[in-house]
Motif scaffolding. Sequence first.
Motif, PDB file in Angstrom:
ATOM      1  N   THR A 179       0.713  -1.220   0.014  1.00  0.00           N
ATOM      2  CA  THR A 179       0.049  -0.034  -0.107  1.00  0.00           C
ATOM      3  C   THR A 179       0.963   1.137   0.007  1.00  0.00           C
ATOM      4  O   THR A 179       0.673   2.351  -0.672  1.00  0.00           O
ATOM      5  N   VAL A 225      -8.420  -5.356  -1.682  1.00  0.00           N
ATOM      6  CA  VAL A 225     -10.131  -4.475  -1.679  1.00  0.00           C
ATOM      7  C   VAL A 225     -10.421  -4.485  -0.430  1.00  0.00           C
ATOM      8  O   VAL A 225     -11.008  -3.548  -0.080  1.00  0.00           O
ATOM      9  N   SER A 228      -9.386  -2.423   2.297  1.00  0.00           N
ATOM     10  CA  SER A 228      -9.523  -1.065   2.200  1.00  0.00           C
ATOM     11  C   SER A 228     -10.989  -0.442   2.592  1.00  0.00           C
ATOM     12  O   SER A 228     -11.233   0.239   3.194  1.00  0.00           O
ATOM     13  N   ARG A 229     -11.822  -1.715   2.221  1.00  0.00           N
ATOM     14  CA  ARG A 229     -13.235  -1.248   2.708  1.00  0.00           C
ATOM     15  C   ARG A 229     -13.136  -1.479   4.224  1.00  0.00           C
ATOM     16  O   ARG A 229     -13.829  -0.478   4.770  1.00  0.00           O
ATOM     17  N   TRP A 232     -11.723   1.939   5.765  1.00  0.00           N
ATOM     18  CA  TRP A 232     -12.656   3.198   5.838  1.00  0.00           C
ATOM     19  C   TRP A 232     -13.241   3.104   7.080  1.00  0.00           C
ATOM     20  O   TRP A 232     -13.536   4.167   7.617  1.00  0.00           O
ATOM     21  N   ARG A 259     -11.217   5.414  -0.380  1.00  0.00           N
ATOM     22  CA  ARG A 259     -12.331   5.049  -1.333  1.00  0.00           C
ATOM     23  C   ARG A 259     -11.702   5.080  -2.719  1.00  0.00           C
ATOM     24  O   ARG A 259     -11.952   4.283  -3.662  1.00  0.00           O
ATOM     25  N   ARG A 261      -8.419   4.493  -3.494  1.00  0.00           N
ATOM     26  CA  ARG A 261      -7.744   3.332  -3.588  1.00  0.00           C
ATOM     27  C   ARG A 261      -8.664   1.998  -3.865  1.00  0.00           C
ATOM     28  O   ARG A 261      -8.158   1.352  -4.896  1.00  0.00           O
ATOM     29  N   GLU A 262      -9.560   1.936  -3.166  1.00  0.00           N
ATOM     30  CA  GLU A 262     -10.314   0.826  -3.515  1.00  0.00           C
ATOM     31  C   GLU A 262     -10.739   1.001  -5.021  1.00  0.00           C
ATOM     32  O   GLU A 262     -10.756  -0.391  -5.763  1.00  0.00           O
TER      33      GLU A 262
END
Length: 283
Positions: A179, A225, A228-229, A232, A259, A261-262
Amino acid sequence: MRAWQDIDPVEEIPLLGGDVTVGVVRVGDTVRRPLGPHSPLVHALLRHLAQVEFDGAPRLLGVDERGREVLTYVEGEVAGRPRPGWIADEERLRSVARLLRRYDDAAVGFTPPPGSVPDAPAVDHPAVRAAALDEPELVGHVDVTPENVVFRDGAAVALIDFDLARPATRLDEVVNALTHWAPLAAPGDRDPLLSDVDVPRRCRLFADAYGLADDARGRLVDVAVLRSRKSWHVMRHRAEADGGGWARMWADGVGDVIRRREAWLVEHGPTITAALLDRSAAL
């Protein structure tokens, strides 16, 4: 844990660069950091790393008269802000992967003492539950930012700032590092020195240097993914519940960065996965 006493007063030099922890200072050849809920786990982990002779982490020396943990100061350079010109160097990227692999191998044999793992933020959301896919393999560093890697002679030699250490998988560790170091981010959110780098290539270089297994390579983007969710929701919760650096990052727009990045990962994930799995491609 023995008490640490300074024989002679020494100037305290603030160490800047962290997003959350404040009050970190250098005193002579030591670093002083505030204690927190993470400290029992971190202290046990650092003692384990010393016992297995892993040389890529500070040594825990004790607690000083002001109630701060005392660590050895690790000489070298870190990539603060603004980023140094070498942040995009591919050999340095490989060296971060090799250091992380050595750390993970050293941490596998560590069993956290009962009650030492801090409770996770109480965030009950489907996105958070969905990210809990795999059983942890080790206590990971899980914060391998440029500020937390020490370099000497162009190679990564130590990880610092273990405040976010927690049970994780090897794939969690690699996703976290990528990341920041690939970086897995929308181009507009990257440091200018990394805005035009070949991210799929850098993911492959890192995975090769770490020795990431093929099955993990195939799942890397999906896990990124999901993470990332989850991130947040966790970041928003910590901004509201803990304030401080968490609130400052949220106010600065970190939620929007996550968001983006996702969305970028979903769009470019197939290209990244292809690069990770194509062992025939020369790099």
